[in-house]
Design a protein around this motif. Structure first.
Motif, PDB file in Angstrom:
ATOM      1  N   VAL A 175       6.062  -7.624   8.837  1.00  0.00           N
ATOM      2  CA  VAL A 175       4.672  -7.222   8.206  1.00  0.00           C
ATOM      3  C   VAL A 175       5.171  -6.001   7.363  1.00  0.00           C
ATOM      4  CG1 VAL A 175       2.587  -5.911   8.658  1.00  0.00           C
ATOM      5  CG2 VAL A 175       3.124  -7.980   9.737  1.00  0.00           C
ATOM      6  N   LYS A 176       5.935  -5.079   7.785  1.00  0.00           N
ATOM      7  CA  LYS A 176       6.461  -3.905   7.168  1.00  0.00           C
ATOM      8  C   LYS A 176       7.097  -4.366   5.817  1.00  0.00           C
ATOM      9  CE  LYS A 176       8.860   0.663   7.300  1.00  0.00           C
ATOM     10  NZ  LYS A 176       9.499   0.430   5.854  1.00  0.00           N
ATOM     11  N   ARG A 177       8.079  -5.293   5.922  1.00  0.00           N
ATOM     12  CA  ARG A 177       8.906  -5.733   4.968  1.00  0.00           C
ATOM     13  C   ARG A 177       7.937  -6.332   3.760  1.00  0.00           C
ATOM     14  NH1 ARG A 177      12.518  -8.783   8.733  1.00  0.00           N
ATOM     15  NH2 ARG A 177      13.234 -10.166   6.994  1.00  0.00           N
ATOM     16  N   LEU A 178       6.881  -7.134   4.157  1.00  0.00           N
ATOM     17  CA  LEU A 178       5.891  -7.463   3.303  1.00  0.00           C
ATOM     18  C   LEU A 178       5.207  -6.435   2.628  1.00  0.00           C
ATOM     19  CD1 LEU A 178       4.657 -10.845   5.195  1.00  0.00           C
ATOM     20  CD2 LEU A 178       5.838 -10.916   3.180  1.00  0.00           C
ATOM     21  N   LEU A 214       4.904  -4.604  -1.868  1.00  0.00           N
ATOM     22  CA  LEU A 214       3.542  -4.567  -2.643  1.00  0.00           C
ATOM     23  C   LEU A 214       3.249  -3.183  -3.303  1.00  0.00           C
ATOM     24  CD1 LEU A 214       1.196  -6.244   0.066  1.00  0.00           C
ATOM     25  CD2 LEU A 214       2.573  -7.413  -1.807  1.00  0.00           C
ATOM     26  N   ALA A 215       2.657  -3.039  -4.300  1.00  0.00           N
ATOM     27  CA  ALA A 215       2.162  -2.079  -5.086  1.00  0.00           C
ATOM     28  C   ALA A 215       1.357  -1.119  -4.411  1.00  0.00           C
ATOM     29  CB  ALA A 215       1.729  -2.342  -6.617  1.00  0.00           C
ATOM     30  N   PRO A 216       1.163   0.112  -4.561  1.00  0.00           N
ATOM     31  CA  PRO A 216       0.053   1.201  -4.075  1.00  0.00           C
ATOM     32  C   PRO A 216      -1.318   0.689  -4.428  1.00  0.00           C
ATOM     33  CG  PRO A 216       1.954   2.266  -4.996  1.00  0.00           C
ATOM     34  CD  PRO A 216       2.240   0.958  -5.382  1.00  0.00           C
ATOM     35  N   GLY A 217      -2.183   0.532  -3.445  1.00  0.00           N
ATOM     36  CA  GLY A 217      -3.440   0.245  -3.779  1.00  0.00           C
ATOM     37  C   GLY A 217      -3.819  -1.176  -3.053  1.00  0.00           C
ATOM     38  N   SER A 218      -2.553  -2.085  -2.656  1.00  0.00           N
ATOM     39  CA  SER A 218      -2.461  -3.248  -2.054  1.00  0.00           C
ATOM     40  C   SER A 218      -3.083  -3.009  -0.585  1.00  0.00           C
ATOM     41  CB  SER A 218      -1.155  -3.621  -1.805  1.00  0.00           C
ATOM     42  OG  SER A 218      -0.612  -4.192  -3.181  1.00  0.00           O
ATOM     43  N   LYS A 251      -2.559   0.362   1.245  1.00  0.00           N
ATOM     44  CA  LYS A 251      -1.236   0.983   0.906  1.00  0.00           C
ATOM     45  C   LYS A 251      -1.479   1.939   0.102  1.00  0.00           C
ATOM     46  CE  LYS A 251       3.491   0.379  -0.675  1.00  0.00           C
ATOM     47  NZ  LYS A 251       4.433  -0.842  -1.021  1.00  0.00           N
ATOM     48  N   ALA A 252      -1.364   3.471   0.442  1.00  0.00           N
ATOM     49  CA  ALA A 252      -1.513   4.350  -0.366  1.00  0.00           C
ATOM     50  C   ALA A 252      -0.290   4.850  -1.102  1.00  0.00           C
ATOM     51  CB  ALA A 252      -1.685   5.737   0.569  1.00  0.00           C
ATOM     52  N   PHE A 312       3.246  -8.281  -8.953  1.00  0.00           N
ATOM     53  CA  PHE A 312       3.446  -7.446  -8.031  1.00  0.00           C
ATOM     54  C   PHE A 312       3.564  -6.033  -8.461  1.00  0.00           C
ATOM     55  CE2 PHE A 312       4.770 -11.281  -5.793  1.00  0.00           C
ATOM     56  CZ  PHE A 312       4.090 -11.147  -4.589  1.00  0.00           C
ATOM     57  N   GLU A 313       3.371  -5.623  -9.497  1.00  0.00           N
ATOM     58  CA  GLU A 313       3.066  -4.432 -10.222  1.00  0.00           C
ATOM     59  C   GLU A 313       1.697  -4.111  -9.927  1.00  0.00           C
ATOM     60  OE1 GLU A 313       5.790  -2.524 -11.434  1.00  0.00           O
ATOM     61  OE2 GLU A 313       6.790  -4.370 -10.833  1.00  0.00           O
ATOM     62  N   ARG A 314       0.982  -4.906  -9.764  1.00  0.00           N
ATOM     63  CA  ARG A 314      -0.497  -4.611  -9.427  1.00  0.00           C
ATOM     64  C   ARG A 314      -1.017  -4.978  -8.029  1.00  0.00           C
ATOM     65  NH1 ARG A 314      -3.306  -8.721 -12.008  1.00  0.00           N
ATOM     66  NH2 ARG A 314      -5.051  -7.550 -11.469  1.00  0.00           N
TER      67      ARG A 314
END
Length: 281
Positions: A179-182, A186-190, A272-273, A154-156
């Protein structure tokens, strides 16, 4: 002997008296893992909405396109929640065609789904693919599950896949918060990849078809384009946006897409930015 799922007799451990959402979908997709009660419920849906099976097949087409899209953009980890009874072209099958090292965590709360899915995995796949029993309504438990963290980093970036599942959450179950909590975990770029059934082509018909799920294990909660778009709040929506036939690369239009009269849903992908940016769709 394994009981014939197409029969109507006694099946220990399986309630064949109540329509089951995953088995209804299986029947709509042409599968054989369903019972008479499921088929009767589906027939009620089809009386109101005869082109529902085509819309569901389009959702499966979206899944394959979305997985390939993620792989081409360097995201090789997938968290697929609400997997459903496996059918051809599952996430790990599509992903491993392009990236053999891709990692996939499947999540479903249904024992029937878990049994079918685990039977498909080879011993060689088990270091890259896992199947976990968990409920979409409890996102923190999903993100913290050791079996998932053994497979996903989850770091990636991770591609979060919610394909044909959010419409089984009622408004009082806080689907937007889930959905927001999920996504927050997550890492940026997800990426968030979802499809969702919609009332837009004909609200009266949509409500009539939804009644086919009234006595099933989960109810159908169709939403409008505007309501579905809200799931992407705070994320960067990928072109072509939230559409009925999501097709980001301009590949040839499928015959199915041209033939269907009404498409009862939408699909979209968003990224995710990095922190501090302000996406606007």
């Amino acid at each position: 002997m394994t009981p014939d799922p197409r029969g109507t007799g006694s099946h220990p451990g399986i309630d064949t008296s109540v329509p089951h959402t995953a088995r209804m979908y299986d029947y709509l997709l042409g599968g054989k893992d369903n019972f008479a009660v499921d088929r009767a419920a589906v027939r009620k849906v089809l009386e109101a909405m005869p082109d529902m099976p085509q819309s569901i097949r389009l959702s499966r087409l979206f899944l394959r396109r979305a997985v390939r899209y993620a792989i081409r953009r360097g995201v090789t980890q997938f968290l697929d929640i609400g997997t459903g009874i496996p059918t051809a072209g599952n996430v790990h099958e599509v992903a491993h065609e392009l990236a053999p090292g891709a990692r996939v965590a499947y999540v479903d709360h249904d024992p029937i789904v878990l049994t079918h899915a685990r039977a498909l995995l080879s011993r060689e796949q088990q270091d890259r693919v896992t199947i976990v029993a968990a409920d979409l309504r409890e996102p923190e438990k999903i993100l913290a599950a050791p079996e998932i963290r053994d497979v996903l980093d989850f770091e990636r970036p991770v591609a979060l896949m919610l394909v044909s599942v959010l419409h089984f959450l009622r408004d009082d179950e806080d689907p937007y918060g889930v959905v927001k909590r999920l996504c927050d975990g997550l890492a940026p770029g997800s990426m968030l990849m979802l499809t969702h059934a919609s009332l837009d082509p004909d609200p009266e018909t949509g409500l009539a078809a939804s009644a086919g799920w009234a006595n099933a294990t989960s109810t159908m909660n169709m939403r409008t384009h505007e309501e579905i778009l809200r799931f992407f709040d705070g994320l960067e929506l990928v072109e072509p946006g939230l559409t009925a036939t999501w097709n980001p690369d301009g590949e040839p239009t499928e015959v199915l897409e041209r033939a269907i009269r009404n498409i009862w849903g939408y699909g979209g992908v968003a990224v995710k930015a990095p922190a501090g940016t302000h996406p606007d769709h």
